[in-house]
Structure formats: C-alpha cells, structure tokens
Scaffold this motif. Structure first.
Motif, PDB file in Angstrom:
ATOM      1  N   GLU A 299      -6.868   0.357  19.509  1.00  0.00           N
ATOM      2  CA  GLU A 299      -5.466   0.048  19.224  1.00  0.00           C
ATOM      3  C   GLU A 299      -5.354  -0.787  17.954  1.00  0.00           C
ATOM      4  N   LEU A 300      -6.282  -1.725  17.764  1.00  0.00           N
ATOM      5  CA  LEU A 300      -6.260  -2.563  16.561  1.00  0.00           C
ATOM      6  C   LEU A 300      -6.446  -1.717  15.309  1.00  0.00           C
ATOM      7  N   SER A 301      -7.330  -0.740  15.378  1.00  0.00           N
ATOM      8  CA  SER A 301      -7.552   0.136  14.224  1.00  0.00           C
ATOM      9  C   SER A 301      -6.291   0.934  13.905  1.00  0.00           C
ATOM     10  N   LEU A 302      -5.600   1.438  14.939  1.00  0.00           N
ATOM     11  CA  LEU A 302      -4.373   2.202  14.719  1.00  0.00           C
ATOM     12  C   LEU A 302      -3.306   1.342  14.052  1.00  0.00           C
ATOM     13  N   ARG A 303      -3.212   0.094  14.442  1.00  0.00           N
ATOM     14  CA  ARG A 303      -2.240  -0.817  13.817  1.00  0.00           C
ATOM     15  C   ARG A 303      -2.589  -1.032  12.347  1.00  0.00           C
ATOM     16  N   ARG A 304      -3.869  -1.144  12.047  1.00  0.00           N
ATOM     17  CA  ARG A 304      -4.283  -1.296  10.648  1.00  0.00           C
ATOM     18  C   ARG A 304      -3.957  -0.047   9.841  1.00  0.00           C
ATOM     19  N   TYR A 305      -4.208   1.124  10.419  1.00  0.00           N
ATOM     20  CA  TYR A 305      -3.889   2.376   9.713  1.00  0.00           C
ATOM     21  C   TYR A 305      -2.425   2.412   9.301  1.00  0.00           C
ATOM     22  N   ASP A 306      -1.546   1.980  10.201  1.00  0.00           N
ATOM     23  CA  ASP A 306      -0.111   2.045   9.946  1.00  0.00           C
ATOM     24  C   ASP A 306       0.321   1.153   8.779  1.00  0.00           C
ATOM     25  N   CYS A 307      -0.495   0.172   8.443  1.00  0.00           N
ATOM     26  CA  CYS A 307      -0.141  -0.766   7.375  1.00  0.00           C
ATOM     27  C   CYS A 307      -0.622  -0.321   5.992  1.00  0.00           C
ATOM     28  N   VAL A 308      -1.431   0.717   5.953  1.00  0.00           N
ATOM     29  CA  VAL A 308      -2.018   1.132   4.675  1.00  0.00           C
ATOM     30  C   VAL A 308      -1.227   2.314   4.109  1.00  0.00           C
ATOM     31  N   PRO A 309      -0.569   2.141   2.962  1.00  0.00           N
ATOM     32  CA  PRO A 309       0.210   3.231   2.365  1.00  0.00           C
ATOM     33  C   PRO A 309      -0.717   4.225   1.658  1.00  0.00           C
ATOM     34  N   PRO A 310      -0.206   5.388   1.277  1.00  0.00           N
ATOM     35  CA  PRO A 310      -1.027   6.330   0.513  1.00  0.00           C
ATOM     36  C   PRO A 310      -1.598   5.660  -0.742  1.00  0.00           C
ATOM     37  N   GLY A 311      -2.886   5.799  -0.943  1.00  0.00           N
ATOM     38  CA  GLY A 311      -3.536   5.182  -2.094  1.00  0.00           C
ATOM     39  C   GLY A 311      -3.895   3.728  -1.884  1.00  0.00           C
ATOM     40  N   GLY A 312      -3.577   3.187  -0.696  1.00  0.00           N
ATOM     41  CA  GLY A 312      -3.853   1.779  -0.428  1.00  0.00           C
ATOM     42  C   GLY A 312      -5.223   1.554   0.174  1.00  0.00           C
ATOM     43  N   GLY A 313      -5.427   0.340   0.669  1.00  0.00           N
ATOM     44  CA  GLY A 313      -6.710  -0.016   1.250  1.00  0.00           C
ATOM     45  C   GLY A 313      -6.596  -1.291   2.058  1.00  0.00           C
TER      46      GLY A 313
END
Length: 206
Positions: A178-192
């Motif tokens: 779940e923590l990984s999914l929350r992190r994914y949601d915060c990264v825009p295209p081209g982000g990191g």
C-alpha cells in the motif's frame, strides 16, 4: 565460495556491489562493500577465463578502488590480462534508459576494445536515434496477467533449467505494498523520488 568450488570458465561477467559509489547510495569511501571487486578478481584468478567483464556505476571509475583494480593488471591478480575500460551510456546501445556505467573488459587472448555506440541522441551518420521506453514496451498489456514466470523447463548442457520463455512470459508483475502505491500516485510523468512528500520518503532519504 571456497577456492576449490570455483569452476573453470571461458568468460566471467559480474558487477561488484556499487552502493558505496552510487549517487543514490551513501557515497561512503569506507563502505566495506567497496572492496568486493577483490573477491571478483579472486574468482577470475581461479577460473582463469579467457575474458572477463566488470560493470559498475560511473562513479566507480573515479574512485581509489578503481585505481587499485587497474594496479592488479600491472603486477597483481590479473597481470595476464589486457584491459579496456571506460564509461558507456546504455542509451548509446539501444537501451531505453540514460544509464552511464563503468565497464572493464579484461582479456588474456588479445585486447578486446569497448564496443562502438550504435545509437545517438542527435542525428549521426551510421547511428540510430535513442530509443524511448514507449518504443520498447508500449505494446505490452498495461496490467500483467501474473506475478510469476510460467513453469517451463528445458535441457541445457545436460541440466534441466528454467525456460525457454516467450517475450510475454517475461511480462509479469508484483504485488506492491500500500505504501508503494501511495508513492506511485505522487510521481508525475517524467518525475522521480524527488517528487515524494516528506512523509512518504524512505527512511534513508528522509
């Protein structure tokens, strides 16, 4: 692995740990893992391959450990080998990623030069353009159908090994926390990782 368990080999390829050199790691010159290239050379010395390849992060090529490794070719563990070394960019060889890596090729059957680039960022005679991630994996299903490789085996040199796999067989996923999914949601295209809020940063980066 004890010396007497290391088999002979024609080629040895490996990447000693890079955490002490990597920009994403601690950059700790005293990290004990920085010296594990010596273990790699021990394998080379015993297996006596005709050639070997070492891969590491680009910063390794500017380190004291790198110079010590080169010294081993002058009068040490790999004095039988001629070396070619340099920093190669994966994108220059058709990989859809700008990943610079220090590459060392050692040979005791004649010097093996580093490969010439096949791709380039800017138009260049005889070279193809850099590839994008979309070009390489754009045709894959968005959601992998499984998280496991299929149970396939085949015979290779008298042994039963996994494979052979078709390209879609290798498109399997994982079950993120779940923590990984929350992190994914915060990264825009081209982000990191720099786009993550403080509360979602891994403890080493917080």
């Amino acid at each position: 692995m004890p010396d007497d368990e290391i088999p002979e080999a024609d080629v040895v390829i490996g990447g000693p740990p890079c955490q002490g050199f990597s920009n994403l790691g601690s950059k700790d010159v005293n990290d004990p893992r920085n010296q594990l290239w010596k273990e790699y050379l021990r394998f080379v010395q015993i297996a006596r391959p005709r050639a070997f390849v070492i891969e590491n992060v680009d910063r390794f090529g500017k380190s004291l450990e790198y110079q010590l490794l080169l010294d081993e070719a002058d009068h040490g563990m790999i004095k039988e080998y001629e070396l070619s070394s340099g920093v190669l960019l994966a994108a220059d060889y058709g990989v859809a990623q700008r990943r610079p890596r220090t590459i060392i090729i050692g040979s005791r059957v004649g010097r093996i030069p580093l490969p010439e680039p096949t791709h380039s960022k800017l138009p260049m005679l005889g070279r193809e353009p850099w590839r994008t991630v979309r070009e390489r994996i754009g045709g894959l299903p968005e959601q992998p159908a499984t998280t496991e490789l299929p149970e396939a085996t085949w015979a290779f040199k008298g042994q039963t090994v996994p494979g052979q796999f078709k390209w879609l067989d290798l498109h399997f996923g994982r079950k993120p926390r779940e923590l990984s999914l929350r992190r994914y949601d915060c990264v825009p295209p081209g982000g990191g990782r720099f786009d993550l809020p403080d509360e979602l940063l891994p403890s080493l980066l917080a």
